[in-house]
Design a protein around this motif. Sequence first.
Motif, PDB file in Angstrom:
ATOM      1  N   VAL A  40       0.864  -1.170   0.000  1.00 45.79           N
ATOM      2  CA  VAL A  40       0.000   0.000   0.000  1.00 45.79           C
ATOM      3  C   VAL A  40       0.903   1.223   0.000  1.00 45.79           C
ATOM      4  CG1 VAL A  40      -1.764   1.284   1.250  1.00 45.79           C
ATOM      5  CG2 VAL A  40      -1.821  -1.218   1.243  1.00 45.79           C
ATOM      6  N   LEU A  41       0.721   2.061  -1.003  1.00 44.57           N
ATOM      7  CA  LEU A  41       1.527   3.276  -1.128  1.00 44.57           C
ATOM      8  C   LEU A  41       0.607   4.485  -1.201  1.00 44.57           C
ATOM      9  CD1 LEU A  41       4.047   2.087  -3.869  1.00 44.57           C
ATOM     10  CD2 LEU A  41       4.397   2.121  -1.394  1.00 44.57           C
ATOM     11  N   ILE A  42       1.095   5.611  -0.731  1.00 43.52           N
ATOM     12  CA  ILE A  42       0.365   6.865  -0.887  1.00 43.52           C
ATOM     13  C   ILE A  42       1.235   7.776  -1.735  1.00 43.52           C
ATOM     14  CG2 ILE A  42      -0.468   8.935   0.266  1.00 43.52           C
ATOM     15  CD1 ILE A  42      -1.430   7.284   2.501  1.00 43.52           C
ATOM     16  N   GLY A  43       0.627   8.312  -2.776  1.00 39.83           N
ATOM     17  CA  GLY A  43       1.334   9.242  -3.652  1.00 39.83           C
ATOM     18  C   GLY A  43       0.500  10.490  -3.847  1.00 39.83           C
ATOM     19  N   ALA A  47      -1.357  16.486 -11.079  1.00 42.05           N
ATOM     20  CA  ALA A  47      -2.178  17.564 -11.619  1.00 42.05           C
ATOM     21  C   ALA A  47      -3.020  18.248 -10.543  1.00 42.05           C
ATOM     22  CB  ALA A  47      -3.082  17.035 -12.728  1.00 42.05           C
ATOM     23  N   HIS A  48      -3.259  17.564  -9.423  1.00 40.97           N
ATOM     24  CA  HIS A  48      -4.177  18.088  -8.430  1.00 40.97           C
ATOM     25  C   HIS A  48      -3.543  18.356  -7.072  1.00 40.97           C
ATOM     26  CE1 HIS A  48      -7.266  16.990 -11.294  1.00 40.97           C
ATOM     27  NE2 HIS A  48      -6.728  15.789 -11.347  1.00 40.97           N
ATOM     28  N   GLY A  49      -2.421  17.726  -6.786  1.00 40.46           N
ATOM     29  CA  GLY A  49      -1.797  17.867  -5.477  1.00 40.46           C
ATOM     30  C   GLY A  49      -2.508  17.083  -4.390  1.00 40.46           C
ATOM     31  N   ASP A  50      -3.500  16.302  -4.765  1.00 41.05           N
ATOM     32  CA  ASP A  50      -4.240  15.490  -3.801  1.00 41.05           C
ATOM     33  C   ASP A  50      -3.501  14.183  -3.544  1.00 41.05           C
ATOM     34  OD1 ASP A  50      -6.302  17.357  -3.710  1.00 41.05           O
ATOM     35  OD2 ASP A  50      -7.368  16.401  -5.370  1.00 41.05           O
ATOM     36  N   LEU A  51      -3.728  13.613  -2.367  1.00 35.69           N
ATOM     37  CA  LEU A  51      -3.143  12.323  -2.043  1.00 35.69           C
ATOM     38  C   LEU A  51      -3.985  11.210  -2.653  1.00 35.69           C
ATOM     39  CD1 LEU A  51      -2.185  12.759   1.711  1.00 35.69           C
ATOM     40  CD2 LEU A  51      -0.699  12.876  -0.280  1.00 35.69           C
TER      41      LEU A  51
END
Length: 125
Positions: A40-43, A47-51
């Motif tokens: 599980v990764l969070i990036g 384009a949006h800067g959202d996680l």
Amino acid sequence: MTTPVPPQTSDELHEDDIESRLLLLERALSELPASRQTAVLIGELPAHGDLLLVAFVPADAEREESTQRAARAACARLVPTLPALVVPVDDIPYTLDGELCGQQLFDEMLPQIARDLLLPTEMSA
């Protein structure tokens, strides 16, 4: 094909809460009957800067669809505040020391992730 899971709430996440929820999610995904291993990764969405949470789940071919459904449900239940993708993969790369090669995995799957994020019908599912 990756499967998007839309966020269910817009509550602010605290870093400790995210880390504990990610550990719970990894444990839940690794306990799926057809899953061999998970990552599980969070990036950040460029384009949006959202996680974005990305769950990489290898599964037996015969049970891939049911494993993907169970993984999407676990993402929505355990980390409802982040948009998530469940990505089927053949294997999860590790170093000789047993460390996850997260960047390698993400880089290898990035074209598929980008394609699936651009499919508006998938995002509304």
